[in-house]
Design an enzyme around this catalytic site. Structure first.
Site, short mmCIF file in Angstrom:
data_model
loop_
_atom_site.label_atom_id
_atom_site.label_comp_id
_atom_site.label_asym_id
_atom_site.label_seq_id
_atom_site.Cartn_x
_atom_site.Cartn_y
_atom_site.Cartn_z
N ASN A 7 0.87 -1.17 0.00
CA ASN A 7 0.00 0.00 0.00
C ASN A 7 0.91 1.22 0.00
O ASN A 7 1.56 1.53 1.01
CB ASN A 7 -0.87 -0.06 1.27
CG ASN A 7 -1.92 1.03 1.29
OD1 ASN A 7 -1.93 1.92 0.43
ND2 ASN A 7 -2.79 1.00 2.27
N GLU A 387 -8.07 -6.05 5.12
CA GLU A 387 -8.00 -5.69 3.70
C GLU A 387 -6.78 -6.30 3.02
O GLU A 387 -6.84 -6.71 1.87
CB GLU A 387 -7.97 -4.15 3.56
CG GLU A 387 -9.33 -3.54 3.87
CD GLU A 387 -9.27 -2.05 4.12
OE1 GLU A 387 -8.86 -1.67 5.24
OE2 GLU A 387 -9.60 -1.28 3.22
#
Ligand code: ADP
Length: 407
Positions: A7, A387
C-alpha cells in the site's frame, strides 16, 4: 506460496507478507518518511523457532520509493522470510481509484498502467502515488506477477439510480462525475465473512456493512452485489469521519466562497482535514473523543452524538433500499472496538428489526462475534476487517488459472 501486499502513500510504503497455504501472515511492516533526511523502516514478524513477536527497525535517508522497496526486501531477507523477490508468487497493490474501468482485480501490464494513470484526475492524491509504488515493485521484481486491487471495484455493481447525482447528465458523460464508493475491499471481505459465519450462501443475504475507521463508509449489499454506498465521487461524502465532514449542503461551499472569501484549496482543506470529529470537538481519534465525553466534556459528547446519528440515518436508509435486512456488520477500528458507538447507532431501531444485546455488545473476543439479542430479526455482527489478506486472496485468484483453482 508467498504473496506480498503493498500500500503506497506519498511518503510511505506499508506492506504485508502472507503465506497463502494456511493464510498465515508472515510479516508486516512500513517504510516511512520517504524522501526525507530521516527515513524509517520497520518490520514485525513472528520467529518460527521461538514463536516470538520480533520488531526490527532501521533509520537513515530513504530517497525514493525504489529505495524503500529495496529496504523492505532487505529487511524481509535478513529476517529469513524471503531470500529474494523472485521467491514471491505475486505482489498485490492497493489502488484507490479504478473508475468505471476496473470491476475486479487485474494483472498489471502496460495497458493497465496507462488506465490507472488516466484515472488520476479522479484521485489526484492517490493514483499517481500508487503507480510509483507499482513501478518500483516491477523494477525490483520484474518476473513476479503484479496485481492491482481497486478500492472502488466492489461498488461497480451499483445501479445507475444509485450512482448518478442530480446534476446535468453531461457532467457524467464529459467529466465522469458519479458515485464510485471506496473501502470496497473491506466491504466485500467483511460481508463474505459474515455470510460464512452465518453459514448462509452469500448470494441469499441482504447485508449492511459499516466500515468505521479514520475514514468511514457504509454499504448496502443485496445478494452479494453492492447496491448503494455512502462515499461518493471522492471519499468525502456520507458518514461523519475523523477529519472529513461527510454529507453536507453543497450550497455551504458557495456561501463560504462568497462570504468568507475561501478558495478551492482552503475549502478542500476545511472539508477533508479540519472537519468531522476534529472540526466539532478538536480531536479526530474516536478513543479520545469517547474518553472526553465520558469525563463530561460537552463538545466531545456532541461530536459523538452527531457521528452516531449519521450512522443511524444510514442504517435506516439502507434498510429501505434493501427492503429486508438479514445482517448488519460493524468493522474498522471504531466499528470493531467502540461498543458505545455500536450501542448508540442501534438505539431505538428495534422496530426496524435491529435489537442489540447490551452484554454481548460489551463483551470483547477475538474474531467474528454476534452482538444481537436472540429475538433480533437482523443479525448484528462485529467482523474484524483484513483488507491486506483480502488483497492477497484476490492476487491468488488472478494469478491462478481457473482450472487449477477448481481442481
Ligand atoms: P484507518 O481508517 O486509518 O485504517 P482504523 O480502522 O485503525 O483506521 O480506525 C482508527 C479509529 O479507530 C480511530 O478513530 C481510533 O480512535 C478508533 N479506535 C481504535 N480502537 C478503539 C477503541 N478501543 N475504542 C474506540 N475507538 C477506537
Amino acid at each position: 506460496m508467498k504473496i506480498l501486499v503493498i500500500n503506497t502513500g506519498s511518503s510511505s510504503l506499508k506492506f504485508r507478507l502472507f503465506d497463502m497455504r494456511g493464510l498465515v501472515r508472515l510479516a508486516s511492516g512500513l517504510v516511512e518518511r520517504i524522501g526525507e533526511a530521516r527515513g524509517r523502516a520497520l518490520l514485525r514478524y513472528r520467529t518460527a523457532a521461538e514463536n516470538r513477536e520480533r520488531t526490527v527497525e532501521r533509520s537513515g535517508p530513504i530517497t525514493d520509493h525504489g529505495r524503500a522497496m529495496e529496504e523492505m526486501l532487505s529487511l524481509l531477507g535478513e529476517a529469513g522470510l524471503l531470500a529474494h523477490a523472485g521467491e514471491l508468487a505475486g505482489i498485490g497493490h492497493r489502488v484507490v481509484h479504478g473508475g468505471e474501468v476496473f470491476h475486479r482485480p487485474v494483472r498489471i501490464d502496460t495497458r493497465v498502467l496507462e488506465a490507472i494513470a488516466e484515472l488520476a484526475p479522479l484521485a489526484p492524491l492517490h493514483n499517481p502515488v500508487n503507480l510509483v509504488g507499482i513501478r518500483a515493485a516491477m523494477a525490483q521484481a520484474p518476473d513476479v506477477p503484479q496485481v492491482a486491487v481497486f478500492d472502488t471495484a466492489f461498488h461497480q455493481t451499483l445501479p445507475e439510480h444509485a450512482y448518478l447525482y442530480g446534476l446535468p447528465y453531461r457532467l457524467y458523460e464529459e467529466h465522469r462525475v458519479r458515485r464510485y464508493g471506496f473501502h470496497g475491499t473491506s466491504h466485500g471481505f467483511v460481508s463474505r465473512q459474515a455470510a460464512g459465519f452465518l453459514d448462509r450462501p452469500y448470494g441469499s443475504l441482504n447485508i449492511i456493512t459499516l466500515h468505521l475507521g479514520n475514514g468511514a463508509s457504509g454499504a448496502a449489499i443485496r445478494g452479494g452485489r453492492c447496491v448503494d454506498t455512502s462515499m461518493g465521487m471522492t471519499p468525502l461524502e456520507g458518514l461523519l469521519m475523523g477529519t472529513r465532514s461527510g454529507d453536507l449542503d453543497p450550497a455551504i461551499l458557495l456561501y463560504l466562497a462568497r462570504e468568507a472569501g475561501m478558495d478551492s484549496d482552503e475549502l478542500d482543506d476545511l472539508l477533508n482535514r479540519q472537519s468531522g470529529l476534529r472540526g466539532l470537538c478538536g480531536d479526530n481519534d474516536m478513543r479520545t473523543v469517547i474518553g472526553r465525553a465520558e469525563q463530561g466534556d460537552g463538545r466531545a459528547a456532541l461530536a459523538l452524538r452527531i457521528f452516531c446519528h449519521r450512522l443511524k440515518k444510514y442504517i435506516g436508509a439502507y434498510s429501505a433500499v434493501l427492503g429486508r435486512v438479514d445482517c448488519l456488520v460493524f468493522t474498522g477500528g471504531i466499528g470493531e472496538n467502540a461498543a458505545l458507538v455500536r450501542e448508540m447507532a442501534c438505539r431505538d431501531l428495534e422496530n426496524l428489526g435491529f435489537i442489540l444485546d447490551r452484554q454481548r455488545n460489551l463483551h470483547r473476543t477475538e474474531g467474528i462475534r454476534p452482538i444481537h439479542d436472540d429475538a433480533s430479526p437482523v443479525r448484528i455482527l462485529v467482523v474484524p476487517t483484513n483488507e491486506e489478506l483480502e488483497i492477497a486472496r484476490q492476487v491468488v485468484e488472478v494469478i491462478t488459472p481457473s482450472e487449477v483453482q477448481t481442481s
